[in-house]
Scaffold this motif. Structure first.
Motif, PDB file in Angstrom:
ATOM      1  N   THR B  98      -9.522  -6.266 -12.099  1.00  0.00           N
ATOM      2  CA  THR B  98      -9.735  -5.203 -13.075  1.00  0.00           C
ATOM      3  C   THR B  98     -11.226  -4.931 -13.153  1.00  0.00           C
ATOM      4  O   THR B  98     -12.021  -5.875 -13.124  1.00  0.00           O
ATOM      5  N   ASP B  99     -11.637  -3.655 -13.241  1.00  0.00           N
ATOM      6  CA  ASP B  99     -13.062  -3.409 -13.454  1.00  0.00           C
ATOM      7  C   ASP B  99     -13.296  -3.020 -14.900  1.00  0.00           C
ATOM      8  O   ASP B  99     -12.355  -2.841 -15.681  1.00  0.00           O
ATOM      9  N   GLU B 100     -14.563  -2.901 -15.265  1.00  0.00           N
ATOM     10  CA  GLU B 100     -14.864  -2.701 -16.688  1.00  0.00           C
ATOM     11  C   GLU B 100     -14.449  -1.332 -17.186  1.00  0.00           C
ATOM     12  O   GLU B 100     -14.420  -1.087 -18.395  1.00  0.00           O
ATOM     13  N   LYS B 101     -14.125  -0.438 -16.255  1.00  0.00           N
ATOM     14  CA  LYS B 101     -13.645   0.890 -16.678  1.00  0.00           C
ATOM     15  C   LYS B 101     -12.138   0.844 -16.972  1.00  0.00           C
ATOM     16  O   LYS B 101     -11.531   1.859 -17.272  1.00  0.00           O
ATOM     17  N   GLY B 102     -11.533  -0.288 -16.770  1.00  0.00           N
ATOM     18  CA  GLY B 102     -10.101  -0.421 -17.063  1.00  0.00           C
ATOM     19  C   GLY B 102      -9.222  -0.206 -15.854  1.00  0.00           C
ATOM     20  O   GLY B 102      -7.993  -0.340 -15.911  1.00  0.00           O
ATOM     21  N   GLU B 103      -9.816   0.131 -14.732  1.00  0.00           N
ATOM     22  CA  GLU B 103      -9.040   0.306 -13.505  1.00  0.00           C
ATOM     23  C   GLU B 103      -8.546  -1.069 -13.040  1.00  0.00           C
ATOM     24  O   GLU B 103      -9.288  -2.049 -13.113  1.00  0.00           O
ATOM     25  N   SER B 104      -7.328  -1.135 -12.523  1.00  0.00           N
ATOM     26  CA  SER B 104      -6.756  -2.439 -12.216  1.00  0.00           C
ATOM     27  C   SER B 104      -5.802  -2.354 -11.039  1.00  0.00           C
ATOM     28  O   SER B 104      -5.162  -1.318 -10.821  1.00  0.00           O
ATOM     29  N   GLU B 105      -5.708  -3.408 -10.266  1.00  0.00           N
ATOM     30  CA  GLU B 105      -4.714  -3.455  -9.195  1.00  0.00           C
ATOM     31  C   GLU B 105      -4.267  -4.891  -8.957  1.00  0.00           C
ATOM     32  O   GLU B 105      -4.979  -5.837  -9.277  1.00  0.00           O
ATOM     33  N   ILE B 106      -3.056  -5.013  -8.403  1.00  0.00           N
ATOM     34  CA  ILE B 106      -2.557  -6.336  -8.051  1.00  0.00           C
ATOM     35  C   ILE B 106      -2.815  -6.535  -6.572  1.00  0.00           C
ATOM     36  O   ILE B 106      -2.501  -5.662  -5.747  1.00  0.00           O
ATOM     37  N   LEU B 107      -3.410  -7.652  -6.222  1.00  0.00           N
ATOM     38  CA  LEU B 107      -3.794  -7.883  -4.818  1.00  0.00           C
ATOM     39  C   LEU B 107      -2.581  -8.308  -3.991  1.00  0.00           C
ATOM     40  O   LEU B 107      -1.704  -9.010  -4.474  1.00  0.00           O
ATOM     41  N   ASP B 108      -2.556  -7.836  -2.758  1.00  0.00           N
ATOM     42  CA  ASP B 108      -1.431  -8.148  -1.857  1.00  0.00           C
ATOM     43  C   ASP B 108      -1.623  -9.520  -1.229  1.00  0.00           C
ATOM     44  O   ASP B 108      -2.754  -9.883  -0.863  1.00  0.00           O
ATOM     45  N   TYR B 109      -0.517 -10.238  -1.046  1.00  0.00           N
ATOM     46  CA  TYR B 109      -0.606 -11.534  -0.376  1.00  0.00           C
ATOM     47  C   TYR B 109      -0.600 -11.332   1.128  1.00  0.00           C
ATOM     48  O   TYR B 109       0.250 -10.653   1.678  1.00  0.00           O
ATOM     49  N   LYS B 110      -1.591 -11.915   1.805  1.00  0.00           N
ATOM     50  CA  LYS B 110      -1.740 -11.688   3.248  1.00  0.00           C
ATOM     51  C   LYS B 110      -1.444 -12.954   4.065  1.00  0.00           C
ATOM     52  O   LYS B 110      -1.698 -12.997   5.263  1.00  0.00           O
ATOM     53  N   GLY B 111      -1.000 -14.015   3.409  1.00  0.00           N
ATOM     54  CA  GLY B 111      -0.743 -15.273   4.131  1.00  0.00           C
ATOM     55  C   GLY B 111      -1.940 -16.206   4.050  1.00  0.00           C
ATOM     56  O   GLY B 111      -3.052 -15.777   3.722  1.00  0.00           O
TER      57      GLY B 111
END
Lengths: 774, 291
Positions: B98-111
């Motif tokens: 998450t960044d301080e602007k509130g933008e957020s993502e879930i990271l993909d599992y790559k092994g």
């Protein structure tokens, strides 16, 4: 300064009261014989010589200035005087008034003069109250093999029970589990703050200039104070007041030269002794060292004494030493200087006084050409007044006072050619004062005791800032104290008591208790003590360390006192033991006091000591079984953990054998459990590198250490006044690779794997030294 | 803790050509000198076998977001110290950036324990939060990204220390890079010599070590190169906490040696139960051949 002055006034009143008390108790049908006991050839004072009324146990031994005082009934007496290594004698006296009797003893000219192991009365170890004390004479130190053939008092005492080396080849030592900074090292009464040369491999003490060495591990008398663990009291030679002499030695890495002689025969003498190492020249010559490396030390001991009359004598002594170590324009220099001016005065034949002015300075400097330099140090100026009152043959009182003004320079870093201050940690000041009183009392034929009290006071003084820190170690408030203003005061009572119960002439049991307060602390991140270590005072956040020690011992002599055996057990409890928060940087840290954690410590053990004191074959065996632990909030989940000075087993054997008059062989073997250390119990990857994962503090042990050293001493043929001798020595004879450090790292050969690396310092090191005297 | 005490109260800055760079990284000169001196007495250094306890495994989090790049984190477990195999990988965690602007993502599992983002890329002056959650854990760490400095020059000169009997001359490096005089900046400098890391630890400096101005001249005299070496210098801007963490890593790098502190685990910004760190940073690099 107001507090200190006030304190002085109070001291003076106490002293006046003491005087009144002592001078009341004095019978009139008894008289006192007193005087000085000295070496007939050199005029050196003999400390610890015995003067006894023949056929009785009534007697005394001379103090460290050779002075004795014995009060006996009116009439004729036969006195017996003895001092091992000297031809004893008897004197007939007729006492109808106080008598001055100065006694000169001749050194014994026996076959075995080189291997005399004790300076004490043959069963003094049984009869004296003192326990946990080791005394060495210089002859003993000369025969023990050492690294590079450099005779070294600090390494020799490490072979005694309860005293252990802190690392390979180091002159740093630990006494009954105490840290290096808990040893009070006195050279002619002046404290020596950093006792090592050449990164710790050599001590600052030139054995040619020394006379006596006493180590107090416990049962410490009330006149000593200021450190938690031990006192190492070293006295310098006074100088030959009979004839001029020159002595010296040429060794592998250093040479020594000593000059002494009378200025006025019998009255005034001097000694000057110098030493210079040339390890760097040897290293460069053999290709071990790069050409632009500087690595040497030198030191100078000088002393002068003047006997004004039977009642007055003055001594002026000094030490000055310096180390220089560097590469091209980058270097470190450090050194101690000490000075002592003493005045012995006899107020009466029974009241001996010694007044001392003391100066000591240690400074350390690091520089990169003219670009930058870093300095730190400590300076002491002090006054000490000691009295010995020979109240009766069965009671000797010691009392006195002392005060020392400490100035601390925790660190100054200057950068640039213009030398503009970059970081200057505030200088700190403190006054350390004490008064003490003790009585060495023979209660009856079987029981004697020495009991006393030391009252010590420490004042941290302005000018300076006193800070307040919050939980996160951030400074929240500061107050400024002007020069001389008391910032913090600590007052501690230090009781001392030793009791001796004598079963017979050859066996006794002794017990002691002593409490010691230590107000100075050494900031150090290493075990062995390095020149960069910095002394700081107790402050609001750094409380004085208090050590309380109980000891119990059994002492037994065999075969006409030629064998001596002792078994001593001790338990030591420490308050305000300090350590740092993880990751604390101790150099130039202005707020270091906020990062110091404090807790408690305990140390207990048993020491066995068997010594053969004389004969062609002599020496000793020493074994210590011990444990030392700390408990500090915030370290090791706040549970007990072994201190870095904890060594379970410590064994040493020293053997001297003299098959012929001009030849003696000696060997020493040491074995000890490795120090407690912190090793990783796992690893992890971060930032493409492998890092160790640590669990318990000091949960591992370094491998056991052992080493055999040999020395062959060959005396040259005597020619008139010229004497010479060769010493051939081998250090680490069977070339054991003892671990100096074990480190963990990512393998350079197989990527992604980790390995443990052992660094060993000295393999087999042969050395040769040639000594002379004329 | 950081090297050279607390500078907050010491805002003195100095003028002059030479500067505190000489004393960067825990005053390496003193250690250097100590070990150089010790080496005179060293008889041997050998790799030995030693029994160590088996602890853990504990959670290890190695997370990063660089300027203009996506964030990633590797979640593993500690292993035995002499383990030669792979560490245990944490495979079923949920990692959120998450960044301080509130933008957020879930990271993909790559092994192999690696989780990587797609959309959020590092921007200067922005703080980022990395959250990791698994079956029985949940932690979060934050770090702020500062812009990379401009590297003005890298040059070499003959070292004052030359190896005795060495056929090749040693060279040391001088570099100049930009520094915003209005802000307190922290840097991590990495050296690669012919593609290999030139230093085990981190070369850490902060602008308050240096003369005021908008340029930092840095001369780490302990870094030595030979003519013909292909040297890459990377200068990273890091935040204050990352600087402190790297400093702690440096501390344990030579733990157990004289002059160093008792070993310990550096404190992660994920909390004391986790090893490793999440940092936001930006770097600039320059490669040249020593002549």
């Amino acid at each position: 300064m107001f507090m200190t002055e006030h304190y002085f006034c109070r001291n003076s009143m106490v002293m006046a009261l003491l005087f009144l008390f002592f001078f009341q108790a004095n019978g009139q049908d008894k008289f006192t014989v007193s005087g000085k006991i000295s070496d007939a050839l050199t005029g050196e004072d003999l400390a610890g010589a015995s003067v006894y009324k023949e056929g009785t146990t009534t007697g005394v031994s001379s103090n460290s200035y050779g002075f004795y005082s014995l009060t006996l009934p009116r009439g004729n007496h036969k006195l017996s005087i003895s001092y091992i290594g000297y031809a004893g004698g008897t004197r007939e006296i007729s006492l109808d008034k106080d008598l001055t009797l100065n006694i000169k003893l001749d050194p014994a000219q026996t076959l075995l003069e080189e291997v005399i192991v004790s300076t004490e009365r043959s069963n003094r170890n049984i009869t004296s109250v003192g326990m946990s004390i080791e005394k060495l004479d210089m002859k003993q130190i000369e025969t023990v093999p050492v690294l590079f053939g450099e005779k070294d008092v600090l390494k020799t005492i490490q072979l005694l029970p309860g005293i252990s080396s802190v690392s390979e080849g180091s002159s740093g030592f630990s006494v009954r589990g105490g840290s290096v900074d808990q040893n009070l090292i006195l050279l002619d009464e002046a404290p020596v703050y950093s006792a090592s040369h050449l990164l710790g491999f050599f001590s600052v003490f030139n054995s040619d200039a020394l006379k006596n060495i006493s180590v107090f591990k416990g049962g410490i008398p009330a006149q000593y104070g200021g450190r938690a663990s031990s006192v190492l009291d070293i006295s310098m030679k006074d100088g030959n007041n009979q004839a001029y002499s020159v002595s010296g030695g040429i060794g592998l890495i250093s040479s020594r030269l000593t000059l002494e002689g009378p200025v006025i025969k019998d009255k005034m003498a001097f000694i000057v002794s110098g030493r210079r190492s040339y390890a760097d020249l040897v290293g460069k010559g053999t290709g071990l060292l790069d050409n632009d490396i500087t690595l040497y030390f030198y030191d100078l001991n000088a002393k002068m004494n003047y006997t004004i009359n039977d009642n007055n004598r003055v001594y002026l002594s000094g030490y000055f030493g310096k180390d220089d170590f560097g590469f091209s324009d980058i270097g470190m220099q450090w050194g101690n200087s000490t000075g002592t001016l003493r005045w012995n005065h006899l107020f009466s034949s029974r009241l001996f006084s010694n007044s001392t002015l003391i100066y000591s300075n240690y400074d350390y400097g690091f520089n990169i050409g003219s670009d930058a330099d870093l300095t730190s140090g400590i300076e002491d100026a002090g006054f000490k007044q000691d009295f010995t009152l020979y109240k009766s043959p069965g009671s000797t009182l010691r009392f006195g006072l002392s005060t020392t003004f400490h100035t601390f320079n925790p660190g100054k870093l200057r950068v640039g050619t213009s030398k503009i201050s970059e970081i200057v940690l505030d200088q700190k000041q403190a006054a350390e004062s004490a008064i003490y009183l003790s009585d060495n009392h023979k209660l009856n034929k079987k029981i004697s005791a020495e009991y006393g009290l030391r009252l010590s006071m420490f004042n941290q003084l302005g000018a300076g800032w006193s800070n307040i820190y919050n939980q996160s170690n951030l400074k929240t408030d500061s107050s400024y104290f002007t020069a001389g203003k008391v910032m913090q005061t600590y007052l501690r009572f230090e009781p001392r008591i030793s009791v001796n119960y004598q079963f017979s002439e050859s066996s006794s049991v002794k017990a002691s208790f002593n409490r010691m307060a230590q107000y100075l602390h050494l900031l150090s991140n290493s075990t062995s003590g390095q020149p960069t270590d910095t002394w700081i005072p107790s402050t609001t956040y750094i409380k004085p360390t208090i050590a309380s020690q109980f000891a119990l011992g059994y002492f037994r002599n065999f075969s006409g006192d030629s064998y001596e055996l002792s078994v001593e057990s001790y338990y030591k409890y420490l308050q305000n033991v300090t350590d740092y928060e993880d990751g604390t940087n101790v150099i130039l840290n202005e707020n270091i006091e906020a990062y110091i954690l404090s807790g408690k410590g305990r140390s207990y053990g048993t020491e066995l000591y068997l010594k053969k004191r004389s004969g062609r074959l002599n020496g000793w065996v020493s074994y210590t079984l011990a444990r030392t632990e700390n408990k500090i909030e915030g370290i090791n989940n706040s549970g007990w953990y072994p201190s870095k000075y904890d060594k379970s087993h410590n064994f040493s054997v020293v053997i001297n054998y003299q098959p012929r008059k001009r030849l003696s062989l000696s060997a020493s073997w040491v074995f000890y459990t490795g120090n407690a250390v912190t090793f990783p119990s796992g690893k992890y990857e971060f930032g493409e590198k492998l890092w160790p994962y640590y669990t318990e503090r000091n949960g591992y042990r370094m491998p056991a250490y052992h080493r055999l050293d040999l020395n062959v001493h060959i005396k040259g043929k005597e020619k008139k006044r010229f004497e010479s001798a060769w010493d051939l020595s081998v250090y680490n004879l069977y070339n054991r690779h003892n671990a100096y450090t074990i480190t963990f790292r990512e393998s350079e050969t197989v990527t992604g794997t980790t390995e443990a690396v052992r660094l060993s310092l000295f393999g087999i090191v042969p050395a040769v030294t040639w000594n002379f005297r004329f | 803790m950081e090297s050279l005490g607390n500078y907050k109260q010491k805002q003195h800055r100095i003028n002059g050509i030479y500067n505190m760079s000489l004393f960067g990284k825990n005053i390496p000169w003193i250690k250097y000198l100590f070990f150089a001196g010790l080496s005179v007495f060293v008889s041997c250094e050998e790799v030995i076998k030693i029994d160590l306890h088996s602890a853990g495994p504990e959670l290890v989090a190695d997370g990063i977001i660089e300027q203009d790049s996506v964030g990633w984190i590797r979640l593993t477990g500690t292993t035995d110290y002499f383990n030669t195999g792979e560490p245990g990988y944490i495979e079923n965690a949920t990692v959120t950036l998450t960044d301080e602007k509130g933008e957020s993502e879930i990271l993909d599992y790559k092994g192999n324990g690696l989780y990587r983002g797609v959309s959020i890329k590092g921007k200067p002056f922005r703080s980022y939060i990395m959250q990791i959650a698994g079956e029985n854990f949940s932690y979060a760490a934050s770090s702020k990204l500062f812009p990379a400095p401009r590297l003005y020059s890298v040059s070499y000169k003959e070292s004052v220390f030359q190896h005795p009997g060495g056929s090749m001359k040693s060279y040391t490096i001088d570099m100049k890079f930009s520094d915003d005089p209005m802000a307190e900046n922290f840097y991590n400098i990495e050296f690669y010599n012919n593609g290999k890391p030139g230093d085990n630890g981190y070369t850490l400096i902060r602008d308050s070590f240096f003369a005021s101005g908008d340029t930092i001249t840095f001369s780490p005299r302990w870094m030595n190169f030979e003519a013909g070496d292909r040297v890459t210098v990377k200068v990273y801007s890091i935040d204050r906490n990352t600087y402190a963490y790297y400093n702690q890593l440096n501390d344990i790098l030579d733990a157990g040696m004289g002059g160093s502190s008792t070993p310990y685990n550096p404190v992660s910004n994920f909390g004391s139960s986790v090893l490793g760190y999440f940092r936001a940073c930006s770097g600039t690099s320059f490669t040249s051949v020593v002549k």
